[in-house]
Scaffold this motif. Structure first.
Motif, mmCIF file in Angstrom:
data_model
loop_
_atom_site.group_PDB
_atom_site.id
_atom_site.type_symbol
_atom_site.label_atom_id
_atom_site.label_comp_id
_atom_site.label_asym_id
_atom_site.label_seq_id
_atom_site.Cartn_x
_atom_site.Cartn_y
_atom_site.Cartn_z
ATOM 1 N N ARG A 186 94.482 -67.781 3.162
ATOM 2 C CA ARG A 186 94.888 -67.104 1.928
ATOM 3 C C ARG A 186 94.667 -65.611 2.129
ATOM 4 N N ASP A 187 95.618 -64.783 1.665
ATOM 5 C CA ASP A 187 95.414 -63.349 1.806
ATOM 6 C C ASP A 187 95.869 -62.602 0.564
ATOM 7 N N SER A 188 95.558 -61.303 0.547
ATOM 8 C CA SER A 188 95.814 -60.479 -0.637
ATOM 9 C C SER A 188 97.263 -60.034 -0.737
ATOM 10 N N ALA A 189 98.103 -60.454 0.221
ATOM 11 C CA ALA A 189 99.543 -60.264 0.071
ATOM 12 C C ALA A 189 100.163 -61.437 -0.675
ATOM 13 N N CYS A 245 92.851 -58.264 2.753
ATOM 14 C CA CYS A 245 91.711 -59.161 2.877
ATOM 15 C C CYS A 245 92.234 -60.591 2.894
ATOM 16 N N HIS A 246 91.474 -61.485 3.529
ATOM 17 C CA HIS A 246 91.910 -62.878 3.619
ATOM 18 C C HIS A 246 90.713 -63.792 3.821
ATOM 19 N N SER A 247 90.940 -65.076 3.594
ATOM 20 C CA SER A 247 89.928 -66.104 3.821
ATOM 21 C C SER A 247 90.495 -67.152 4.768
ATOM 22 N N GLU A 248 89.592 -67.854 5.473
ATOM 23 C CA GLU A 248 89.980 -68.898 6.417
ATOM 24 C C GLU A 248 89.018 -70.072 6.272
ATOM 25 N N VAL A 249 89.554 -71.253 5.987
ATOM 26 C CA VAL A 249 88.726 -72.427 5.736
ATOM 27 C C VAL A 249 89.354 -73.633 6.419
ATOM 28 N N SER A 250 88.581 -74.360 7.228
ATOM 29 C CA SER A 250 89.098 -75.598 7.792
ATOM 30 C C SER A 250 89.211 -76.641 6.691
ATOM 31 N N THR A 251 90.243 -77.471 6.751
ATOM 32 C CA THR A 251 90.542 -78.398 5.676
ATOM 33 C C THR A 251 89.696 -79.665 5.777
ATOM 34 N N PRO A 252 89.531 -80.407 4.663
ATOM 35 C CA PRO A 252 88.747 -81.645 4.696
ATOM 36 C C PRO A 252 89.303 -82.681 5.668
ATOM 37 N N ALA A 253 90.606 -82.627 5.939
ATOM 38 C CA ALA A 253 91.208 -83.587 6.858
ATOM 39 C C ALA A 253 90.868 -83.301 8.315
ATOM 40 N N ALA A 300 93.009 -58.538 -3.413
ATOM 41 C CA ALA A 300 92.101 -59.654 -3.664
ATOM 42 C C ALA A 300 92.755 -60.965 -3.271
ATOM 43 N N VAL A 301 91.931 -61.916 -2.857
ATOM 44 C CA VAL A 301 92.387 -63.260 -2.504
ATOM 45 C C VAL A 301 92.217 -64.161 -3.719
ATOM 46 N N THR A 302 93.240 -64.932 -4.042
ATOM 47 C CA THR A 302 93.137 -65.899 -5.126
ATOM 48 C C THR A 302 93.116 -67.312 -4.554
ATOM 49 N N GLY A 303 92.322 -68.187 -5.181
ATOM 50 C CA GLY A 303 92.283 -69.592 -4.789
ATOM 51 C C GLY A 303 91.165 -69.965 -3.844
ATOM 52 N N TYR A 304 90.397 -68.983 -3.338
ATOM 53 C CA TYR A 304 89.278 -69.314 -2.457
ATOM 54 C C TYR A 304 88.133 -69.869 -3.298
ATOM 55 N N ARG A 305 87.485 -70.949 -2.826
ATOM 56 C CA ARG A 305 86.457 -71.612 -3.609
ATOM 57 C C ARG A 305 85.164 -71.786 -2.808
ATOM 58 N N GLY A 306 84.736 -70.764 -2.132
ATOM 59 C CA GLY A 306 83.520 -70.836 -1.348
ATOM 60 C C GLY A 306 82.282 -70.479 -2.140
ATOM 61 N N ALA A 307 81.155 -70.460 -1.434
ATOM 62 C CA ALA A 307 79.874 -70.186 -2.086
ATOM 63 C C ALA A 307 79.754 -68.739 -2.531
ATOM 64 N N VAL A 308 80.416 -67.818 -1.837
ATOM 65 C CA VAL A 308 80.415 -66.411 -2.234
ATOM 66 C C VAL A 308 81.853 -65.943 -2.374
ATOM 67 N N ASP A 309 82.071 -64.950 -3.222
ATOM 68 C CA ASP A 309 83.427 -64.480 -3.498
ATOM 69 C C ASP A 309 84.016 -63.671 -2.356
ATOM 70 N N ARG A 310 83.158 -62.953 -1.619
ATOM 71 C CA ARG A 310 83.644 -62.064 -0.560
ATOM 72 C C ARG A 310 82.476 -61.738 0.352
#
Length: 321
Positions: free
Chosen positions: A93-96, A117-125, A292-302
């Motif tokens: 997910r990124d701020s674009a 800015c962006h986030s990277e998360v490995s998926t549950p699968a 800003a990144v929308t939709g990231y659901r981690g323990a910290v916002d940034r």
């Protein structure tokens, strides 16, 4: 991907007379208990291969029931990120406003330009996570550009016992349609047991061979996993041998020597100390430069920026350019 070092050192990015093998060092991604990655660029001996300025190799990690990749929103300037997986799946997910999945054998290229800015998360699968994260320095005329994103799924091609996936540039008649701001080469090469393959390469390019698995010999040198072999510009051919009875896999990176002086600190690529200081200040202040990144659901916002060193960051001339 973010450089998550809590005390990142100044890196003055420039070619050097070095020729040979760069050994990786292990760095925790996201903290001391998180997934370890093997970092081969930048290093003191060599900080650039063409415009390639950063290389992390990771896995294969069994992430079932454990910690995979979870990198909160973090900033970038003056670079492009190249995400390339061998196994697993990562949510980007990124701020674009881009929301995309990274899959094995598919290129995801994000352009930071003046700031993103962006986030990277490995998926549950994801049960196994294995890949590389690469950065490309943007030249002066492109580093203040707008944010961008490109995706490409290259078609495999078999050459002399090797299967190629050319994701940037061209090699052995294969060409990637993805546009770059400087000439680049990026390709995955899978070698069958006992295979030897010789490529005609651009003599104006520097080249690097990063070993992912197996054992290969390049330039008379046998590589270990995560080793990065460097070849200076001037060669018309490059030969990779797999003398083992098991398959091997490498990444081939290349580009002409980067002609500009760079500074790289944390996730920022700039030109001067004052630029880096301002980038950090703006990130900490939530400036619109990064969005800003929308939709990231981690323990910290940034991710917070680490403290700057108590010294002036200085570029240095690029020898041989």
């Amino acid at each position: 991907m973010s450089n998550t070092d809590t005390a990142p050192t100044e890196v003055t990015c420039a070619p050097s007379p070095f020729t040979g093998v760069l050994r990786a060092r292990e760095v925790p991604l996201g903290g001391p208990r998180a997934m370890l990655v093997r970092r081969t660029l930048p290093q003191r001996e060599r900080s650039l291969i063409g415009a390639w300025c950063f290389a992390d190799h990771y896995g294969p990690h069994d992430v079932r029931g454990g910690v995979g990749m979870d990198v909160p929103p973090h900033p970038h300037t003056g670079l492009q990120t190249v995400s390339w997986l061998f196994s697993g799946e990562i949510e980007h997910r990124d701020s674009a406003g881009v929301h995309a999945m990274v899959h094995p054998g598919e290129l995801n290229l994000m352009s930071a330009g003046a700031g993103i800015c962006h986030s990277e998360v490995s998926t549950p699968a994801t049960t196994e996570l294995h890949g590389v994260q690469l950065w490309v320095a943007l030249p002066e005329e492109a580093r203040h550009s707008s944010r961008g994103f490109a995706h490409h799924k290259p078609t495999p091609r078999v050459v002399d016992g090797a299967t190629l996936l050319v994701f940037l540039g061209q090699l052995a008649g294969e060409h990637s349609p993805v546009e770059t701001y400087t000439p680049l080469l990026g390709a995955q090469i899978d070698l069958e047991p006992g295979a030897s393959v010789t490529f005609d390469v651009d003599p104006g390019f520097e080249h690097g061979v990063l070993l992912d698995r197996g054992a290969v010999r390049v330039g008379g040198t046998t590589l270990d996993v995560a080793d990065l072999w460097f070849q200076a510009a001037g060669s018309h051919q490059l030969t990779i041998d797999n003398p083992a009875a098991e398959p091997a896999r490498v990444l081939l990176l290349g580009g002409p020597p980067f002609p500009e002086q760079l500074l790289m600190w944390w996730n920022f690529v700039g030109r001067t100390h004052d630029e880096i200081v301002e980038y950090r200040r703006q990130w900490e202040a939530g400036d619109s430069r990064f969005g800003a990144v929308t939709g990231y659901r981690g323990a910290v916002d940034r991710l917070p920026a680490p403290p700057l060193p108590n010294a002036t960051l200085r570029p240095r001339p690029n020898p041989g350019v």
